[in-house]
Design an enzyme around this catalytic site. Structure first.
Site, PDB file in Angstrom:
ATOM      1  N   LEU A  99       0.886  -1.167   0.000  1.00 19.32           N
ATOM      2  CA  LEU A  99       0.000   0.000   0.000  1.00 19.32           C
ATOM      3  C   LEU A  99       0.919   1.210   0.000  1.00 19.32           C
ATOM      4  O   LEU A  99       2.002   1.173   0.611  1.00 19.32           O
ATOM      5  CB  LEU A  99      -0.890   0.005   1.256  1.00 19.32           C
ATOM      6  CG  LEU A  99      -1.976  -1.078   1.344  1.00 19.32           C
ATOM      7  CD1 LEU A  99      -2.718  -0.977   2.674  1.00 19.32           C
ATOM      8  CD2 LEU A  99      -2.959  -0.986   0.185  1.00 19.32           C
ATOM      9  N   ASP A 100       0.506   2.289  -0.650  1.00 23.48           N
ATOM     10  CA  ASP A 100       1.348   3.494  -0.706  1.00 23.48           C
ATOM     11  C   ASP A 100       1.543   4.072   0.691  1.00 23.48           C
ATOM     12  O   ASP A 100       0.746   3.828   1.601  1.00 23.48           O
ATOM     13  CB  ASP A 100       0.687   4.565  -1.590  1.00 23.48           C
ATOM     14  CG  ASP A 100       0.553   4.104  -3.034  1.00 23.48           C
ATOM     15  OD1 ASP A 100       1.310   3.219  -3.450  1.00 23.48           O
ATOM     16  OD2 ASP A 100      -0.331   4.655  -3.734  1.00 23.48           O
ATOM     17  N   LEU A 101       2.550   4.913   0.796  1.00 25.50           N
ATOM     18  CA  LEU A 101       2.854   5.592   2.066  1.00 25.50           C
ATOM     19  C   LEU A 101       1.615   6.295   2.640  1.00 25.50           C
ATOM     20  O   LEU A 101       1.342   6.225   3.837  1.00 25.50           O
ATOM     21  CB  LEU A 101       3.972   6.620   1.792  1.00 25.50           C
ATOM     22  CG  LEU A 101       4.459   7.454   2.957  1.00 25.50           C
ATOM     23  CD1 LEU A 101       5.167   6.594   3.995  1.00 25.50           C
ATOM     24  CD2 LEU A 101       5.401   8.562   2.483  1.00 25.50           C
ATOM     25  N   THR A 103      -1.548   5.617   1.936  1.00 24.03           N
ATOM     26  CA  THR A 103      -2.756   4.771   1.947  1.00 24.03           C
ATOM     27  C   THR A 103      -2.824   4.065   3.288  1.00 24.03           C
ATOM     28  O   THR A 103      -1.802   3.673   3.846  1.00 24.03           O
ATOM     29  CB  THR A 103      -2.688   3.717   0.820  1.00 24.03           C
ATOM     30  OG1 THR A 103      -2.581   4.395  -0.426  1.00 24.03           O
ATOM     31  CG2 THR A 103      -3.914   2.817   0.805  1.00 24.03           C
ATOM     32  N   LYS A 183      -5.309   5.109  -7.703  1.00 26.47           N
ATOM     33  CA  LYS A 183      -5.080   6.538  -7.960  1.00 26.47           C
ATOM     34  C   LYS A 183      -5.074   6.811  -9.463  1.00 26.47           C
ATOM     35  O   LYS A 183      -5.637   7.804  -9.933  1.00 26.47           O
ATOM     36  CB  LYS A 183      -3.755   6.981  -7.335  1.00 26.47           C
ATOM     37  CG  LYS A 183      -3.806   6.975  -5.799  1.00 26.47           C
ATOM     38  CD  LYS A 183      -2.450   7.285  -5.220  1.00 26.47           C
ATOM     39  CE  LYS A 183      -2.486   7.201  -3.706  1.00 26.47           C
ATOM     40  NZ  LYS A 183      -1.159   7.207  -3.116  1.00 26.47           N
TER      41      LYS A 183
END
Ligand code: URA
Length: 232
Positions: A99-101, A103, A183
């Site tokens: 998961l992104d930073l 998220t 995104k």
């Protein structure tokens, strides 16, 4: 496997702490006190600490509600990593995907390499549901476009289900997990994601988990995840 590794893997302490337990005579193997940390333990051996059996659990499975600001990596120089949130001494735990930073939400961690590989395989379409907020109103036609698939340059997204919850809020279920996929899908319809939370990974939800909390999966949940995994 060496006795000290066996005990450390089972969270009795760090390697040096378990060596101390062994030195103090607190550990028995098949009922006999052992003082040799390098002793090789076989599957049939029975290991105990102060009379309490310590059985070996090969694989561990955790669900974490990842907070924003944490990186899905084993270590990072600039940001805290999700491993810091899991109180397990297993050094071989890795996240299933990323998961992104910025998220938050459901992320699975395991040292079961086979299952990890299987769950990430594009052939295995584990549904993942995200809650997203956007900077601009989500276009009315977005659910249809998401369902048809979006040309994102390097790939076309597989049919996805978008449920609009409000002007700038929606739930999106996808069956793949390409880099920044959610995104990028919203960008394609003219919106920038301002908040992203993964609510569900397969059957696993965030129920009962506050941000930053984790829990072990139940036997039933592990079985469900493995259900279509080819046996070798
Ligand atoms: N899609 C994204 O864009 N970011 C995530 O963290 C997960 C899915």
């Amino acid at each position: 496997m060496r006795l000290d590794k066996y005990l450390a893997d089972m969270s009795l302490g760090t390697r040096s702490e378990v060596k101390e337990l062994i030195r103090k005579g607190k550990i028995t193997v098949n009922g006999k006190t052992v003082k040799d940390a390098s002793l090789q333990i076989k599957e049939s051996d029975s290991v105990a600490c102060e009379g309490q059996e310590v059985s070996y659990v090969e694989c561990e499975y955790y669900l974490l509600n990842k907070p924003k600001g944490y990186i899905c990596a084993l270590e990072d120089k600039r940001h805290p990593v999700i491993m810091e949130l899991i109180r397990s001494r297993r050094k071989d735990l890795v996240p299933v995907g990323r998961l992104d930073l910025d998220t938050e939400g459901a992320i699975l961690l395991t040292n079961d390499g086979q299952l990890n590989h299987f769950l990430l395989s594009p052939k295995n379409h584990v549904p993942k549901t995200y809650y997203a907020e956007t900077d601009k109103p989500i276009p009315e036609e977005a659910p249809e476009l998401f369902e048809k698939g979006l040309d994102l340059g390097d790939f076309t997204s597989a049919p996805a289900r978008l449920k609009i919850l409000g002007e700038n809020k929606a739930e999106l279920t996808i069956h793949e997990g390409k880099f920044h996929q959610v995104k990028r899908m919203f960008e394609k319809v003219g919106c920038t994601v301002t908040c992203l939370r993964r609510l569900r990974f397969g059957e696993l939800t965030l129920d009962g988990l506050q941000t930053g909390e984790f829990r072990s999966l139940t036997e039933e949940e592990i079985k469900t995840l493995k259900k279509d995994q080819p046996s070798d």
